[in-house]
Design a protein around this motif. Structure first.
Motif, PDB file in Angstrom:
ATOM      1  N   TYR A   1      65.096  99.944 109.611  1.00 19.60           N
ATOM      2  CA  TYR A   1      66.275  99.305 109.014  1.00 19.60           C
ATOM      3  C   TYR A   1      65.994  97.810 108.930  1.00 19.60           C
ATOM      4  CZ  TYR A   1      68.652 103.630 110.492  1.00 19.60           C
ATOM      5  OH  TYR A   1      69.021 104.940 110.694  1.00 19.60           O
ATOM      6  N   LEU A  32      67.487  94.172 108.466  1.00 17.68           N
ATOM      7  CA  LEU A  32      68.782  93.505 108.593  1.00 17.68           C
ATOM      8  C   LEU A  32      68.914  92.392 107.563  1.00 17.68           C
ATOM      9  CD1 LEU A  32      68.462  95.052 111.339  1.00 17.68           C
ATOM     10  CD2 LEU A  32      69.886  93.256 112.328  1.00 17.68           C
ATOM     11  N   SER A  71      73.304  92.205 109.360  1.00 19.17           N
ATOM     12  CA  SER A  71      72.655  91.552 110.494  1.00 19.17           C
ATOM     13  C   SER A  71      73.648  91.144 111.579  1.00 19.17           C
ATOM     14  CB  SER A  71      71.889  90.308 110.022  1.00 19.17           C
ATOM     15  OG  SER A  71      72.763  89.386 109.388  1.00 19.17           O
ATOM     16  N   LEU A  84      73.216  95.575 114.928  1.00 17.83           N
ATOM     17  CA  LEU A  84      71.992  95.686 115.718  1.00 17.83           C
ATOM     18  C   LEU A  84      72.242  96.501 116.977  1.00 17.83           C
ATOM     19  CD1 LEU A  84      69.048  94.971 116.035  1.00 17.83           C
ATOM     20  CD2 LEU A  84      69.713  92.760 116.973  1.00 17.83           C
ATOM     21  N   LEU A 132      72.192 100.252 116.201  1.00 17.46           N
ATOM     22  CA  LEU A 132      70.853 100.804 116.016  1.00 17.46           C
ATOM     23  C   LEU A 132      70.122 100.975 117.341  1.00 17.46           C
ATOM     24  CD1 LEU A 132      69.681  98.764 112.892  1.00 17.46           C
ATOM     25  CD2 LEU A 132      70.606 101.086 112.930  1.00 17.46           C
ATOM     26  N   ASN A 174      64.830 104.456 116.267  1.00 16.97           N
ATOM     27  CA  ASN A 174      65.336 103.432 115.343  1.00 16.97           C
ATOM     28  C   ASN A 174      64.509 102.155 115.457  1.00 16.97           C
ATOM     29  OD1 ASN A 174      67.346 105.022 114.311  1.00 16.97           O
ATOM     30  ND2 ASN A 174      69.004 104.100 115.500  1.00 16.97           N
ATOM     31  N   ALA A 205      64.809  98.328 114.177  1.00 16.70           N
ATOM     32  CA  ALA A 205      65.586  97.256 113.550  1.00 16.70           C
ATOM     33  C   ALA A 205      64.635  96.108 113.217  1.00 16.70           C
ATOM     34  CB  ALA A 205      66.689  96.781 114.491  1.00 16.70           C
TER      35      ALA A 205
END
Length: 335
Positions: free
Chosen positions: A139, A141, A164, A169, A172, A180, A182
């Motif tokens: 992912y 941000l 973001s 965060l 995740l 995950n 990030a």
């Protein structure tokens, strides 16, 4: 100024690569404005009911950008991204295997002007992220502002972009099964103002929010350095204290979005334009830094882990710079 035009007999594959990058630049610089204008026109047209229904959808869907988004594997695997990858070309390099049972924060450096390496490697499958890191979901941000733009928000979420915000965060990193990733461009918008060929200055010394969240959730930290990211565009000279830099800093604080005055090449000529130069991007994913979960980290805990992260990032850069044409006497500069 002499203009250097592209030859007429360029192979079709290179034309397709240019077209792929052109649509990406358009999406980054102008698609949000077009989507907003389209929504306003819809509101004042005979189809205003559709605009009202979409407004209701926006309200009901308001938490999605902070809850993992809504990705589309079809869009992430679309063939247009292969042409995008080959334009530079773009490469993702793995140094070690990562355990899919853990959650990770990938600290992406440098930000560059348009975060081309971050987008190409983590918002598409063009460079083979899933093959390199099986069982893991990336992912990227992005500033929360963009997820308030009608239609545009839905498009960017399809690629795996999420807000973001701190809540995003945390969502995740709290996944119980792990897997995950990030991806955070640590330098953020201000670092884009220093993105130019040869630049190795990273805004990171006072950026410790991601460190605190990593400690709270026990997420491992992975430094990522994208060699070539700053080589894609030239930028007007804007040293600290100059009128241009003052204006850029003021607008960045006011709007939350950096406005670098950059230039690259054009579609049919190489002398000026908004397309990036054809410079290779090598994004190296470093070794993870183990993090012990600390629900209430102290300042010393944060500072200690931050120092370890800086050491890890420096190691990634120093161990790989010879492979990507950076002189031995060049080193990262943290501010």
């Amino acid at each position: 100024m002499k203009i250097l035009f592209a030859p007429l007999n360029i192979p079709l594959r290179r034309r397709l690569q240019t077209a792929a990058v052109l649509q990406w630049v358009f999406s980054f610089l102008a698609l949000a404005q077009c989507c907003l204008a389209g929504y306003v026109l819809l509101c004042v047209s005979d189809w205003w009911v559709l605009a009202a229904l979409y407004a209701g959808w926006l309200y009901l869907d308001r938490d999605t950008p902070t809850s993992g988004g809504r990705r589309s594997e079809w869009l992430r695997n679309c063939s247009v991204w292969k042409h995008f990858r080959d334009y530079f070309p773009l490469n993702l390099i793995k140094t070690v295997d990562l355990d899919p049972g853990s959650n990770y924060i990938f600290g992406f450096h440098p930000h560059g002007v348009l975060v081309a390496g971050g987008f190409g490697n983590f918002c598409t499958e063009a460079s083979g992220f899933t093959s390199l890191f099986p069982g893991m979901t990336p992912y990227l941000l992005m500033l929360p502002f963009w997820f308030r733009v009608p239609f545009f928000r839905d498009y960017i979420m399809c690629g795996g972009l999420v807000s973001s915000e701190k809540a995003s965060l945390s969502y995740l990193l709290s996944a119980p099964r792990g897997g995950n990733v990030a991806v955070v461009a640590i330098g953020g918008a201000p670092e884009a103002l220093d993105a130019r060929p040869g630049a190795l200055t990273l805004q990171i010394l006072h950026r410790k929010g991601f460190i605190k969240l990593a400690l709270k959730h026990g997420a491992q930290l992975v430094p990522v350095f994208s060699f070539g990211e700053n080589e894609l565009f030239d930028q007007m000279t804007n040293p600290a204290g100059s009128p241009l830099r003052w204006l850029q800093d003021h607008l960045q604080r006011l709007m939350g979005v950096a406005l670098p005055m950059f230039t690259g090449r054009g579609v049919f000529q190489y002398s000026f334009g908004l397309l990036p130069y054809r410079e290779p991007i090598h994004t190296v994913v470093g070794r993870p830094i183990p993090v012990v979960q600390t629900p209430s980290p102290t300042k010393d805990d944060i500072d200690c882990l931050h120092s370890l992260y800086l050491e890890g990032l420096t190691t990634v850069f120093e161990d790989n710079k010879d492979n990507y044409g950076i002189a031995p006497d060049k080193h990262l500069h943290f501010i």
